[in-house]
Design a protein around this motif. Structure first.
Motif, short mmCIF file in Angstrom:
data_model
loop_
_atom_site.label_atom_id
_atom_site.label_comp_id
_atom_site.label_asym_id
_atom_site.label_seq_id
_atom_site.Cartn_x
_atom_site.Cartn_y
_atom_site.Cartn_z
N UNK A 149 0.83 -1.21 0.00
CA UNK A 149 0.00 0.00 0.00
C UNK A 149 0.87 1.25 0.00
N UNK A 150 1.94 1.25 0.79
CA UNK A 150 2.85 2.40 0.83
C UNK A 150 3.50 2.61 -0.53
N UNK A 151 3.88 1.53 -1.21
CA UNK A 151 4.49 1.62 -2.53
C UNK A 151 3.51 2.20 -3.54
N UNK A 152 2.28 1.72 -3.54
CA UNK A 152 1.28 2.22 -4.49
C UNK A 152 0.96 3.69 -4.21
N UNK A 153 0.89 4.07 -2.93
CA UNK A 153 0.65 5.47 -2.59
C UNK A 153 1.80 6.35 -3.03
N UNK A 154 3.03 5.85 -2.89
CA UNK A 154 4.21 6.62 -3.32
C UNK A 154 4.19 6.85 -4.82
N UNK A 155 3.83 5.82 -5.59
CA UNK A 155 3.75 5.98 -7.04
C UNK A 155 2.68 7.00 -7.41
N UNK A 156 1.52 6.93 -6.76
CA UNK A 156 0.44 7.89 -7.02
C UNK A 156 0.89 9.32 -6.69
N UNK A 157 1.60 9.48 -5.56
CA UNK A 157 2.08 10.80 -5.15
C UNK A 157 3.06 11.38 -6.17
N UNK A 158 4.01 10.57 -6.61
CA UNK A 158 4.99 11.03 -7.60
C UNK A 158 4.33 11.37 -8.92
N UNK A 159 3.39 10.53 -9.35
CA UNK A 159 2.71 10.81 -10.61
C UNK A 159 1.95 12.13 -10.53
#
Length: 172
Positions: A149-159
């Motif tokens: 979940x943290x990884x997916x949230x990080x990708x969303x934040x960067x995008x």
């Protein structure tokens, strides 16, 4: 500049771990460490040319890399041998761990690659989410749901930052 020069920057070994194994290890110059964000510079450490189709990493490229001790990503600014910006390659990782004193034999920065990546071109017109299939196949969602979940949230934040144009502010 000589390695013994008083002007030499402290060195760190960057260690990228994936699935419990060292994927790559390379030396980098420590540019800054504010206690949370670590900034280093290193030449392209891969073997030969790596052509992704949207960018080529090759001999002479220089990476200015930003790692955080409290964020689930690393951002790598990529410039060619002449200093022309190619773009930013972002690895989704667990937060960075730094051990040893910079310049010391054991000084290293370790991050665990979680498969997800993001590319933002120099002009900001291309923002690409990468390797989502590898992330799904890794099984992280079942073995460590909180990390997934943290990884997916990080990708969303960067995008979001890359698309809104606030991306460079992250690195200022």
């Amino acid at each position: 500049m000589s390695a013994n020069s008083a002007d030499s920057l402290p060195q760190l070994e960057i260690v990228l771990v994936k699935a419990g194994r060292t994927k790559i290890r390379y030396p980098a110059e420590l540019l800054a460490d504010d206690g949370n964000r670590v900034t280093v510079r290193a030449p392209w450490a891969g073997e030969g040319v790596r052509d992704f189709g949207f960018v080529r990493f090759e001999a002479g490229d220089v990476f200015t890399e930003y790692y955080w001790r409290d964020r689930w990503y690393a951002v790598k600014e990529v410039r060619d041998a002449e200093g022309v910006l190619k773009g930013w390659y972002c690895d989704i990782t667990r937060p960075a761990v730094v051990s040893g004193a910079p310049g010391g034999a054991a000084a290293e920065l370790v991050v665990e690659d979680l498969d997800l990546d993001l590319w933002r071109s120099a002009d900001g017109t291309a923002v690409l989410r990468l390797d989502e299939d590898e992330f799904a196949a890794s099984g992280l969602a079942s073995t460590d749901p909180a990390a997934a979940a943290a990884a997916e949230n990080a990708l969303d934040e960067l995008e979001l930052l890359a698309r809104k144009g606030d991306f460079e502010d992250l690195l200022a």
